[in-house]
Design a protein around this motif. Structure first.
Motif, PDB file in Angstrom:
ATOM      1  N   MET A   1     -11.628  52.572   4.403  1.00 34.51           N
ATOM      2  CA  MET A   1     -13.016  52.980   4.156  1.00 34.51           C
ATOM      3  C   MET A   1     -13.909  52.537   5.313  1.00 34.51           C
ATOM      4  O   MET A   1     -13.737  51.454   5.864  1.00 34.51           O
ATOM      5  CB  MET A   1     -13.570  52.274   2.902  1.00 34.51           C
ATOM      6  N   ASN A   2     -14.909  53.375   5.603  1.00 38.88           N
ATOM      7  CA  ASN A   2     -15.956  52.989   6.549  1.00 38.88           C
ATOM      8  C   ASN A   2     -17.179  52.594   5.731  1.00 38.88           C
ATOM      9  O   ASN A   2     -17.643  53.379   4.903  1.00 38.88           O
ATOM     10  CB  ASN A   2     -16.299  54.142   7.482  1.00 38.88           C
ATOM     11  N   ILE A   3     -17.662  51.398   5.975  1.00 35.02           N
ATOM     12  CA  ILE A   3     -18.723  50.859   5.115  1.00 35.02           C
ATOM     13  C   ILE A   3     -19.928  50.458   5.963  1.00 35.02           C
ATOM     14  O   ILE A   3     -19.777  49.948   7.080  1.00 35.02           O
ATOM     15  CB  ILE A   3     -18.175  49.657   4.310  1.00 35.02           C
ATOM     16  N   LEU A   4     -21.110  50.708   5.417  1.00 36.60           N
ATOM     17  CA  LEU A   4     -22.363  50.296   6.059  1.00 36.60           C
ATOM     18  C   LEU A   4     -23.131  49.408   5.087  1.00 36.60           C
ATOM     19  O   LEU A   4     -23.360  49.794   3.941  1.00 36.60           O
ATOM     20  CB  LEU A   4     -23.203  51.536   6.408  1.00 36.60           C
ATOM     21  N   ILE A   5     -23.491  48.211   5.530  1.00 37.90           N
ATOM     22  CA  ILE A   5     -24.321  47.314   4.729  1.00 37.90           C
ATOM     23  C   ILE A   5     -25.701  47.264   5.368  1.00 37.90           C
ATOM     24  O   ILE A   5     -25.819  47.108   6.597  1.00 37.90           O
ATOM     25  CB  ILE A   5     -23.714  45.885   4.674  1.00 37.90           C
ATOM     26  N   LEU A   6     -26.747  47.393   4.554  1.00 37.75           N
ATOM     27  CA  LEU A   6     -28.121  47.302   5.072  1.00 37.75           C
ATOM     28  C   LEU A   6     -28.685  45.911   4.785  1.00 37.75           C
ATOM     29  O   LEU A   6     -28.651  45.458   3.632  1.00 37.75           O
ATOM     30  CB  LEU A   6     -29.018  48.361   4.422  1.00 37.75           C
ATOM     31  N   GLY A   7     -29.198  45.260   5.817  1.00 39.17           N
ATOM     32  CA  GLY A   7     -29.825  43.957   5.662  1.00 39.17           C
ATOM     33  C   GLY A   7     -29.329  43.002   6.737  1.00 39.17           C
ATOM     34  O   GLY A   7     -28.392  43.320   7.473  1.00 39.17           O
ATOM     35  N   GLY A   8     -29.959  41.839   6.818  1.00 39.70           N
ATOM     36  CA  GLY A   8     -29.584  40.921   7.895  1.00 39.70           C
ATOM     37  C   GLY A   8     -29.764  39.463   7.516  1.00 39.70           C
ATOM     38  O   GLY A   8     -30.008  38.610   8.372  1.00 39.70           O
ATOM     39  N   GLY A   9     -29.631  39.151   6.235  1.00 40.57           N
ATOM     40  CA  GLY A   9     -29.796  37.761   5.807  1.00 40.57           C
ATOM     41  C   GLY A   9     -28.465  37.138   5.412  1.00 40.57           C
ATOM     42  O   GLY A   9     -27.400  37.706   5.633  1.00 40.57           O
ATOM     43  N   GLY A  10     -28.569  35.961   4.790  1.00 34.37           N
ATOM     44  CA  GLY A  10     -27.375  35.281   4.303  1.00 34.37           C
ATOM     45  C   GLY A  10     -26.679  36.110   3.225  1.00 34.37           C
ATOM     46  O   GLY A  10     -25.454  36.104   3.120  1.00 34.37           O
ATOM     47  N   ARG A  11     -27.482  36.795   2.420  1.00 30.27           N
ATOM     48  CA  ARG A  11     -26.907  37.671   1.395  1.00 30.27           C
ATOM     49  C   ARG A  11     -25.982  38.705   2.029  1.00 30.27           C
ATOM     50  O   ARG A  11     -24.839  38.898   1.607  1.00 30.27           O
ATOM     51  CB  ARG A  11     -28.068  38.367   0.661  1.00 30.27           C
ATOM     52  N   GLU A  12     -26.472  39.354   3.092  1.00 31.96           N
ATOM     53  CA  GLU A  12     -25.683  40.422   3.710  1.00 31.96           C
ATOM     54  C   GLU A  12     -24.487  39.860   4.475  1.00 31.96           C
ATOM     55  O   GLU A  12     -23.443  40.500   4.540  1.00 31.96           O
ATOM     56  CB  GLU A  12     -26.571  41.274   4.606  1.00 31.96           C
ATOM     57  N   HIS A  13     -24.620  38.650   5.048  1.00 31.12           N
ATOM     58  CA  HIS A  13     -23.448  38.052   5.694  1.00 31.12           C
ATOM     59  C   HIS A  13     -22.357  37.816   4.656  1.00 31.12           C
ATOM     60  O   HIS A  13     -21.181  38.093   4.889  1.00 31.12           O
ATOM     61  CB  HIS A  13     -23.830  36.745   6.399  1.00 31.12           C
ATOM     62  N   SER A  14     -22.754  37.330   3.472  1.00 22.82           N
ATOM     63  CA  SER A  14     -21.731  37.070   2.451  1.00 22.82           C
ATOM     64  C   SER A  14     -21.139  38.379   1.915  1.00 22.82           C
ATOM     65  O   SER A  14     -19.944  38.452   1.630  1.00 22.82           O
ATOM     66  CB  SER A  14     -22.292  36.205   1.313  1.00 22.82           C
ATOM     67  N   LEU A  15     -21.960  39.424   1.803  1.00 20.26           N
ATOM     68  CA  LEU A  15     -21.432  40.735   1.383  1.00 20.26           C
ATOM     69  C   LEU A  15     -20.444  41.262   2.424  1.00 20.26           C
ATOM     70  O   LEU A  15     -19.390  41.804   2.086  1.00 20.26           O
ATOM     71  CB  LEU A  15     -22.579  41.743   1.191  1.00 20.26           C
ATOM     72  N   ALA A  16     -20.789  41.089   3.707  1.00 19.05           N
ATOM     73  CA  ALA A  16     -19.906  41.546   4.786  1.00 19.05           C
ATOM     74  C   ALA A  16     -18.603  40.748   4.767  1.00 19.05           C
ATOM     75  O   ALA A  16     -17.506  41.306   4.892  1.00 19.05           O
ATOM     76  CB  ALA A  16     -20.605  41.391   6.137  1.00 19.05           C
ATOM     77  N   TRP A  17     -18.722  39.458   4.593  1.00 17.99           N
ATOM     78  CA  TRP A  17     -17.547  38.575   4.566  1.00 17.99           C
ATOM     79  C   TRP A  17     -16.604  38.993   3.421  1.00 17.99           C
ATOM     80  O   TRP A  17     -15.397  39.140   3.622  1.00 17.99           O
ATOM     81  CB  TRP A  17     -18.013  37.127   4.393  1.00 17.99           C
ATOM     82  N   ALA A  18     -17.164  39.185   2.213  1.00 18.71           N
ATOM     83  CA  ALA A  18     -16.325  39.565   1.065  1.00 18.71           C
ATOM     84  C   ALA A  18     -15.706  40.942   1.283  1.00 18.71           C
ATOM     85  O   ALA A  18     -14.524  41.162   0.985  1.00 18.71           O
ATOM     86  CB  ALA A  18     -17.159  39.535  -0.222  1.00 18.71           C
ATOM     87  N   THR A  19     -16.495  41.873   1.813  1.00 20.44           N
ATOM     88  CA  THR A  19     -15.999  43.227   2.072  1.00 20.44           C
ATOM     89  C   THR A  19     -14.778  43.179   2.985  1.00 20.44           C
ATOM     90  O   THR A  19     -13.786  43.879   2.770  1.00 20.44           O
ATOM     91  CB  THR A  19     -17.131  44.071   2.710  1.00 20.44           C
ATOM     92  N   LEU A  20     -14.846  42.312   3.993  1.00 29.36           N
ATOM     93  CA  LEU A  20     -13.739  42.228   4.966  1.00 29.36           C
ATOM     94  C   LEU A  20     -12.522  41.495   4.410  1.00 29.36           C
ATOM     95  O   LEU A  20     -11.445  41.546   5.007  1.00 29.36           O
ATOM     96  CB  LEU A  20     -14.232  41.564   6.255  1.00 29.36           C
ATOM     97  N   GLN A  21     -12.673  40.828   3.278  1.00 31.57           N
ATOM     98  CA  GLN A  21     -11.495  40.208   2.639  1.00 31.57           C
ATOM     99  C   GLN A  21     -10.634  41.272   1.979  1.00 31.57           C
ATOM    100  O   GLN A  21      -9.528  40.992   1.544  1.00 31.57           O
ATOM    101  CB  GLN A  21     -11.910  39.192   1.551  1.00 31.57           C
ATOM    102  N   ASN A  22     -11.190  42.470   1.823  1.00 32.23           N
ATOM    103  CA  ASN A  22     -10.477  43.542   1.118  1.00 32.23           C
ATOM    104  C   ASN A  22      -9.843  44.478   2.147  1.00 32.23           C
ATOM    105  O   ASN A  22     -10.549  45.051   2.983  1.00 32.23           O
ATOM    106  CB  ASN A  22     -11.482  44.304   0.233  1.00 32.23           C
ATOM    107  N   PRO A  23      -8.514  44.662   2.095  1.00 31.17           N
ATOM    108  CA  PRO A  23      -7.821  45.480   3.098  1.00 31.17           C
ATOM    109  C   PRO A  23      -8.275  46.940   3.114  1.00 31.17           C
ATOM    110  O   PRO A  23      -8.053  47.641   4.109  1.00 31.17           O
ATOM    111  CB  PRO A  23      -6.340  45.379   2.691  1.00 31.17           C
ATOM    112  N   LYS A  24      -8.960  47.372   2.043  1.00 43.46           N
ATOM    113  CA  LYS A  24      -9.502  48.731   1.991  1.00 43.46           C
ATOM    114  C   LYS A  24     -10.506  49.021   3.096  1.00 43.46           C
ATOM    115  O   LYS A  24     -10.724  50.159   3.475  1.00 43.46           O
ATOM    116  CB  LYS A  24     -10.310  48.836   0.693  1.00 43.46           C
ATOM    117  N   CYS A  25     -11.190  47.972   3.550  1.00 41.90           N
ATOM    118  CA  CYS A  25     -12.264  48.183   4.521  1.00 41.90           C
ATOM    119  C   CYS A  25     -11.673  48.357   5.917  1.00 41.90           C
ATOM    120  O   CYS A  25     -11.027  47.446   6.441  1.00 41.90           O
ATOM    121  CB  CYS A  25     -13.233  46.997   4.489  1.00 41.90           C
ATOM    122  N   ASP A  26     -11.885  49.545   6.516  1.00 44.10           N
ATOM    123  CA  ASP A  26     -11.387  49.787   7.878  1.00 44.10           C
ATOM    124  C   ASP A  26     -12.442  49.399   8.907  1.00 44.10           C
ATOM    125  O   ASP A  26     -12.159  48.685   9.857  1.00 44.10           O
ATOM    126  CB  ASP A  26     -11.043  51.270   8.056  1.00 44.10           C
TER     127      ASP A  26
END
Ligand code: AMP
Ligand code: GLY
Length: 420
Positions: A1-26
């Motif tokens: 999957m190609n994913i786009l997260i909107l935002g630039g705070g600690g919340r979005e860093h943690s969302l990005a981090w969790a997203t990348l723990q999932n092999p689905k995210c390309d």
């Protein structure tokens, strides 16, 4: 999957981090991101409140899922624009985002849904508002109807403070957001945050947390966006949470659907708990920051599956795989925050840290200047850890804090005091 997260705070860093723990995210893009996010994903500069720009970028990059972090793009209708372009998005429509962007609207929904909350009245006229305050007495709570960057609520200990808040708000201190005020009964009890995914129809609880809003230890001083959080919140027992789902969340979601504005995304209910029952303080239409950081560390890669199921209307078949653990995050902020603070001060010590599934320093207001990691905002880093007990999670989080070399920063030493 190609994913786009909107935002630039600690919340979005943690969302990005969790997203990348999932092999689905390309491929993962984050707009605008920050210096920490830039280490794990591709940061893009986009006006995230401009729906047309976000849609164009998502089309050009064949994005399969957009995850919207903050409330401003939601209130601006960016989720509507993405849906109109047939792009899968996690986050409510502007109409549904009114649950955060209008306090009066939320009160009307609660009344229609028979959801327990503080009694209230709404005013555009200062004299009528003050007469209401005098008739009800203090303590009493005065709120600007619209979004006021977390500053639109005054818990007034006396009538004079309440009346001054009315003059301030109706006098234009918050612009259009204060054109109407909501005056509420003061509730007592212990506050906790409850996070529930909603796909318009089904709901799925994904965790509880407690935030620390005051800048100073012992919950003293000015209000902030949040100085630390932990999950789960022991005060929000399974029994109280289940009752809140039945009495508050489900009736709200049903009322939103009935009005033709179904709620899709994460619903963050601020609850006041007393005598084994919860009353609604407020809704937010996004994850809390820093509450998201502890939820994401606990959920890990499954967070993406849950968010995707929510965005695709498949929550009915989704399940949370709970680990029996605890997480804590401690915010490091620039000295002076939430007032005036310096930007551009250098931060050291992070090179020695490598993220693990149990300890991560999420970035909030950081940027790179000539290769140096620098503070670029009020809340700057979130030292986040999980462990079998809250005490161990706290010790690990403060170990991370102590590894940071940033003389211009400060933090609270007492995160978790209520639960410990
Ligand atoms: P809000 O932005 O609506 O969450 O309000 C900010 C904070 O004000 C909440 O987290 C509560 O601590 C407090 N607050 C808001 N409404 C009430 C109320 N009706 N009674 C007591 N405290 C409140
Ligand atoms: N930490 C509180 C909030 O995100 O609203």
């Amino acid at each position: 999957m190609n994913i786009l997260i909107l935002g630039g705070g600690g919340r979005e860093h943690s969302l990005a981090w969790a997203t990348l723990q999932n092999p689905k995210c390309d491929t993962l893009f984050v707009a605008p991101g920050n210096a920490g996010i830039a280490q794990i994903a591709t940061c893009v500069s986009l006006d995230i409140e401009d729906g047309t720009a976000v849609v164009q970028f998502a089309m050009a990059q064949a994005i399969d899922l957009v995850i919207i972090g903050p409330e401003a793009p939601l209130a601006a209708g960016v989720a509507d624009d993405l849906r109109a372009a047939d792009i899968t998005v996690f986050g409510p429509s502007a109409a549904a985002a009114r649950l955060e962007s209008s306090k009066r609207f939320t009160k009307e929904i609660c009344a229609a849904a028979d959801a327990p909350t503080a009694g209230y009245a709404a005013f555009t006229d200062a004299d009528a508002a003050k007469a209401h305050i005098r008739a009800h007495g203090a303590p009493i709570v005065v709120k600007a109807d619209g979004l006021a960057a977390g500053k639109g609520v005054v818990v007034a200990p006396d009538e004079e403070t309440a009346c001054a808040a009315v003059d301030d708000m109706l006098g234009g201190a918050f612009g259009q957001a204060g054109a109407e005020v909501v005056i509420e009964e003061f509730m007592t009890g212990e506050e906790a945050s409850f996070f529930v995914l909603c796909d318009g129809q089904d709901v799925l609880a994904i965790g509880t947390a407690q935030d620390h809003k005051c800048v100073g230890e012992g919950d003293t001083g000015a209000n902030t966006g949040g100085m630390g959080a932990y999950s789960p919140a022991p005060v929000l027992t399974d029994a109280i949470a289940n009752r809140a789902i039945e009495d508050i969340i489900k009736p709200t979601v049903a009322e939103m659907a009935r009005r033709g504005t179904p709620y899709q995304g994460v619903l963050y209910a601020g609850l006041m708990i007393k005598n084994g029952a919860a009353r609604l303080v407020e809704y937010n239409v996004r994850f809390g920051d820093p509450e998201c950081q502890v939820l994401m560390l606990r959920l890990g890669g499954q967070a993406l599956d849950l968010i995707q199921a929510c965005a695709e209307g498949r929550l009915g078949e989704a399940k949370v795989n709970w680990a029996d653990d605890h997480a804590m995050t401690v915010v490091l902020a620039a000295k002076g925050y939430p007032g005036a603070y310096e930007k551009g001060t250098k931060i050291g010590g992070l090179e020695a840290q490598s993220d693990t599934s149990k300890r991560v320093i999420f970035h909030a207001g950081t940027s790179r200047i000539n290769g140096d990691l620098c503070a670029n905002g009020g809340r700057v880093l979130n030292a986040t850890a999980r462990a079998e007990t809250l005490r161990d999670a706290r010790d690990a989080a403060y170990d991370l804090v102590d590894s940071v070399d940033w003389p211009e920063g400060f933090f609270r030493r007492d995160i978790g005091w209520r639960a410990l």
